[in-house]
Design an enzyme around this catalytic site. Structure first.
Site, PDB file in Angstrom:
ATOM      1  N   TYR A  56       0.824  -1.279  -0.109  1.00  0.00           N
ATOM      2  CA  TYR A  56       0.024   0.115   0.031  1.00  0.00           C
ATOM      3  C   TYR A  56       0.968   1.095  -0.068  1.00  0.00           C
ATOM      4  O   TYR A  56       1.603   1.637   1.077  1.00  0.00           O
ATOM      5  CB  TYR A  56      -0.950   0.122   1.146  1.00  0.00           C
ATOM      6  CG  TYR A  56      -2.077  -0.911   1.337  1.00  0.00           C
ATOM      7  CD1 TYR A  56      -2.663  -1.516   0.039  1.00  0.00           C
ATOM      8  CD2 TYR A  56      -2.577  -1.547   2.483  1.00  0.00           C
ATOM      9  CE1 TYR A  56      -3.521  -2.765   0.061  1.00  0.00           C
ATOM     10  CE2 TYR A  56      -3.602  -2.464   2.576  1.00  0.00           C
ATOM     11  CZ  TYR A  56      -4.086  -2.979   1.278  1.00  0.00           C
ATOM     12  OH  TYR A  56      -5.202  -3.851   1.467  1.00  0.00           O
ATOM     13  N   LEU A 212     -18.320  -1.214   2.328  1.00  0.00           N
ATOM     14  CA  LEU A 212     -18.825  -0.265   1.766  1.00  0.00           C
ATOM     15  C   LEU A 212     -18.963  -0.033   0.222  1.00  0.00           C
ATOM     16  O   LEU A 212     -19.043   0.939  -0.590  1.00  0.00           O
ATOM     17  CB  LEU A 212     -18.547   1.348   2.212  1.00  0.00           C
ATOM     18  CG  LEU A 212     -19.039   1.320   3.738  1.00  0.00           C
ATOM     19  CD1 LEU A 212     -18.550   2.689   4.175  1.00  0.00           C
ATOM     20  CD2 LEU A 212     -20.125   1.190   3.981  1.00  0.00           C
ATOM     21  N   ARG A 214     -16.181   0.082  -1.400  1.00  0.00           N
ATOM     22  CA  ARG A 214     -15.113   0.943  -1.517  1.00  0.00           C
ATOM     23  C   ARG A 214     -15.708   2.427  -1.899  1.00  0.00           C
ATOM     24  O   ARG A 214     -15.318   3.254  -2.469  1.00  0.00           O
ATOM     25  CB  ARG A 214     -14.308   0.638  -2.833  1.00  0.00           C
ATOM     26  CG  ARG A 214     -13.574  -0.829  -2.687  1.00  0.00           C
ATOM     27  CD  ARG A 214     -13.085  -0.980  -3.850  1.00  0.00           C
ATOM     28  NE  ARG A 214     -12.304  -2.540  -3.848  1.00  0.00           N
ATOM     29  CZ  ARG A 214     -11.187  -2.587  -3.469  1.00  0.00           C
ATOM     30  NH1 ARG A 214     -10.432  -1.647  -3.155  1.00  0.00           N
ATOM     31  NH2 ARG A 214     -10.649  -3.943  -3.394  1.00  0.00           N
ATOM     32  N   GLY A 215     -16.834   2.609  -1.093  1.00  0.00           N
ATOM     33  CA  GLY A 215     -17.255   3.924  -0.982  1.00  0.00           C
ATOM     34  C   GLY A 215     -18.671   3.970  -1.727  1.00  0.00           C
ATOM     35  O   GLY A 215     -19.521   4.939  -1.562  1.00  0.00           O
TER      36      GLY A 215
HETATM   37  N1  LIG Z   1      -7.442  -8.216   1.268  1.00  0.00           N
HETATM   38  C1  LIG Z   1      -7.655  -7.415   0.378  1.00  0.00           C
HETATM   39  O1  LIG Z   1      -7.666  -7.956  -0.966  1.00  0.00           O
HETATM   40  C2  LIG Z   1      -8.098  -6.055   0.507  1.00  0.00           C
HETATM   41  C3  LIG Z   1      -8.612  -5.286  -0.619  1.00  0.00           C
HETATM   42  C4  LIG Z   1      -9.238  -3.917  -0.469  1.00  0.00           C
HETATM   43  C5  LIG Z   1      -9.014  -3.487   1.034  1.00  0.00           C
HETATM   44  N2  LIG Z   1      -8.482  -4.236   2.103  1.00  0.00           N
HETATM   45  C6  LIG Z   1      -8.270  -3.562   3.272  1.00  0.00           C
HETATM   46  O2  LIG Z   1      -9.771  -3.245   3.692  1.00  0.00           O
HETATM   47  C7  LIG Z   1      -9.853  -2.130   4.018  1.00  0.00           C
HETATM   48  C8  LIG Z   1     -11.232  -1.405   4.077  1.00  0.00           C
HETATM   49  O3  LIG Z   1     -11.464  -1.713   2.511  1.00  0.00           O
HETATM   50  P1  LIG Z   1     -12.162  -0.411   1.508  1.00  0.00           P
HETATM   51  O4  LIG Z   1     -11.332   0.629   1.239  1.00  0.00           O
HETATM   52  O5  LIG Z   1     -12.711  -1.446   0.399  1.00  0.00           O
HETATM   53  O6  LIG Z   1     -13.427  -0.274   2.549  1.00  0.00           O
HETATM   54  P2  LIG Z   1     -14.852   0.554   2.359  1.00  0.00           P
HETATM   55  O7  LIG Z   1     -14.901   0.779   3.868  1.00  0.00           O
HETATM   56  O8  LIG Z   1     -15.697  -0.419   1.369  1.00  0.00           O
HETATM   57  O9  LIG Z   1     -14.616   1.631   1.476  1.00  0.00           O
HETATM   58  C9  LIG Z   1     -13.835   2.739   1.996  1.00  0.00           C
HETATM   59  C10 LIG Z   1     -14.165   3.990   1.129  1.00  0.00           C
HETATM   60  O10 LIG Z   1     -15.561   4.488   1.414  1.00  0.00           O
HETATM   61  C11 LIG Z   1     -15.483   5.842   1.850  1.00  0.00           C
HETATM   62  N3  LIG Z   1     -16.387   6.112   2.821  1.00  0.00           N
HETATM   63  C12 LIG Z   1     -17.419   6.878   2.841  1.00  0.00           C
HETATM   64  N4  LIG Z   1     -18.185   6.856   3.954  1.00  0.00           N
HETATM   65  C13 LIG Z   1     -17.349   6.009   5.011  1.00  0.00           C
HETATM   66  C14 LIG Z   1     -17.560   5.730   6.392  1.00  0.00           C
HETATM   67  N5  LIG Z   1     -18.336   6.315   6.977  1.00  0.00           N
HETATM   68  N6  LIG Z   1     -16.737   4.907   6.788  1.00  0.00           N
HETATM   69  C15 LIG Z   1     -15.623   4.581   6.049  1.00  0.00           C
HETATM   70  N7  LIG Z   1     -15.579   4.824   4.851  1.00  0.00           N
HETATM   71  C16 LIG Z   1     -16.266   5.681   4.246  1.00  0.00           C
HETATM   72  C17 LIG Z   1     -14.148   6.163   2.289  1.00  0.00           C
HETATM   73  O11 LIG Z   1     -13.782   7.363   2.498  1.00  0.00           O
HETATM   74  P3  LIG Z   1     -13.514   8.755   1.605  1.00  0.00           P
HETATM   75  O12 LIG Z   1     -14.616   9.207   1.481  1.00  0.00           O
HETATM   76  O13 LIG Z   1     -12.414   9.483   2.491  1.00  0.00           O
HETATM   77  O14 LIG Z   1     -12.839   8.149   0.134  1.00  0.00           O
HETATM   78  C18 LIG Z   1     -13.329   5.215   1.113  1.00  0.00           C
HETATM   79  O15 LIG Z   1     -13.374   6.112   0.164  1.00  0.00           O
HETATM   80  C19 LIG Z   1      -8.772  -1.356   3.271  1.00  0.00           C
HETATM   81  O16 LIG Z   1      -8.282  -0.245   4.038  1.00  0.00           O
HETATM   82  C20 LIG Z   1      -7.506  -2.553   3.392  1.00  0.00           C
HETATM   83  O17 LIG Z   1      -6.921  -2.341   4.750  1.00  0.00           O
HETATM   84  C21 LIG Z   1      -7.935  -5.582   1.843  1.00  0.00           C
END
Ligand SMILES: NC(=O)c1ccc[n+]([C@@H]2O[C@H](COP(=O)([O-])OP(=O)(O)OC[C@H]3O[C@@H](n4cnc5c(N)ncnc54)[C@H](OP(=O)(O)O)[C@@H]3O)[C@@H](O)[C@H]2O)c1
Length: 336
Positions: A56, A212, A214-215
């Site tokens: 990352y 979420l 990814r938002g």
């Molecule tokens: N193992 C894997 O293959 C894999 C893949 C992807 C991620 N991950 C891990 O999982 C974590 C979470 O994944 P994700 O990024 O897909 O998560 P997510 O929570 O589905 O999406 C995060 C996105 O949603 C937006 N968002 C809007 N409202 C939110 C709220 N109330 N709380 C949190 N986020 C909100 C975020 O903020 P903004 O508005 O600031 O952009 C960001 O752009 C990553 O950080 C990583 O550590 C693992």
């Protein structure tokens, strides 16, 4: 903070984990001061589990967490062991950030771990996991190498990411696996086919990402966001008619959320929390306001009636578009 167990053999952890990826990568520019403040706010709220990957931001995310752990604002109130650090390794990138494969060879495991310990400035990792299955290396070899690092004291527990039932069983035969990190949300329900049952059979927790989507189902996404290097500029679910269809689902969900007096993001997170005590959502917040909203989901109780209504407005397979572009889907053992 509510707590959940990280599998049958792992530690107790917070019911929500903080995924730190977006603080360094994938979602466009981030704000360092706000990222550190979000990490602090999470620790103060009792969030124990921090998820990162060595790829990352090509080390940036680990160094950020290392800075956070040695920041007086953290160390005055907390100790290293007040957090559990989950690290993914193995995804290969070139200097321009392109994804160029996976390396799960035992020598690569040990090398990656050495660099990770330095970047995080810690003497052990709580959960260490390959980001993907390396198709050229038996999972027994990769997990066996991490098991060597457990014996040597550098790693506490072993996890996996985006692998299917067969790989889970082979890995668990080598060493206990505490959790499977995998995408799971109202609109990504692939684990319900067989992976969730396999994890339950083996005593492996789910640390769910993309809760979420990814938002997309956060209630905050609008067309036109996410340009350039942003993951969502290339994600099928965020394109053209797929996006129109998916945002229409979000509006349906918003009506349910409004009825309950909560936000869309809170209902989406609460839905994942309600799928079982062995499921721990990883929240991708990189700002304090987003974190606060996500933490609010812990206070949302969904009754059987609520769950039935949600199922009706966002049924299984309701989303348009795959969760990754074709080359990303091809790397998922979990989708075979
Ligand atoms: N193992 C894997 O293959 C894999 C893949 C992807 C991620 N991950 C891990 O999982 C974590 C979470 O994944 P994700 O990024 O897909 O998560 P997510 O929570 O589905 O999406 C995060 C996105 O949603 C937006 N968002 C809007 N409202 C939110 C709220 N109330 N709380 C949190 N986020 C909100 C975020 O903020 P903004 O508005 O600031 O952009 C960001 O752009 C990553 O950080 C990583 O550590 C693992």
């Amino acid at each position: 903070m509510l707590h959940r167990s990280l599998g049958a053999t792992g530690p107790t952890t917070s019911a929500l984990g903080l995924g730190c990826m977006g603080m360094s990568d994938m979602y466009g520019p981030s704000d360092r001061a706000e990222s550190l403040a979000t990490l602090r706010a999470a620790a103060d709220a009792g969030v124990v589990l921090l998820d990162t990957g060595d790829f990352y931001g090509m080390g940036h995310n680990e160094m950020l967490i290392g800075d956070f752990l040695s920041d007086p604002a953290f160390t005055h109130g907390h100790k290293r062991d007040d957090v559990q650090i989950s690290v993914k390794f193995g995804a290969q990138r070139d200097p321009a950030g392109n994804w160029i494969g996976f390396d799960g060879r035992p020598s690569a495991v040990k090398t990656a771990l050495s660099y990770t310990l330095r970047r995080l400035r810690v003497d052990h990792i709580d959960v260490y996991r390959p980001a993907r299955l390396d198709p050229n290396v038996p999972i027994e070899d990769t997990v066996g190498a991490i098991a060597d690092m457990v014996k040597a004291g550098y790693v506490r527990h072993i996890g996996l990411s985006e692998v299917g039932s067969g790989t889970l069983r082979r890995a668990a035969a080598v060493h206990p696996i505490v959790d499977l990190q995998i995408e799971y949300s109202l609109i990504s329900r692939g684990i319900e086919r067989d992976i969730l049952a396999t994890c339950r059979d083996l005593g492996i927790a789910i640390t769910a990402y993309g809760v979420l989507s990814r938002g997309l189902i956060s209630g905050h996404w609008t067309r036109g966001q996410g340009q350039g290097a942003d993951f969502r500029a290339h994600s099928p679910r965020f394109q053209g008619q797929n996006l129109d269809h998916n945002l229409a689902l979000v509006e349906e969900l918003r009506r349910v959320a409004d009825e309950k007096g909560v936000s869309v993001a809170q209902i989406a997170i609460a839905w994942v929390l309600a799928q079982g005590p062995d499921i721990i959502p990883l929240i991708g917040a990189r700002r304090r306001d987003r974190l606060a909203e996500a933490l609010g989901a812990l206070d949302v109780t969904l009754s059987p009636d609520d769950l039935a209504i949600i199922e009706r407005v966002v049924p299984k397979n309701a989303a348009a578009g795959d969760r990754y572009a074709a080359h990303g889907m091809a790397s998922l053992d979990s989708e075979r």
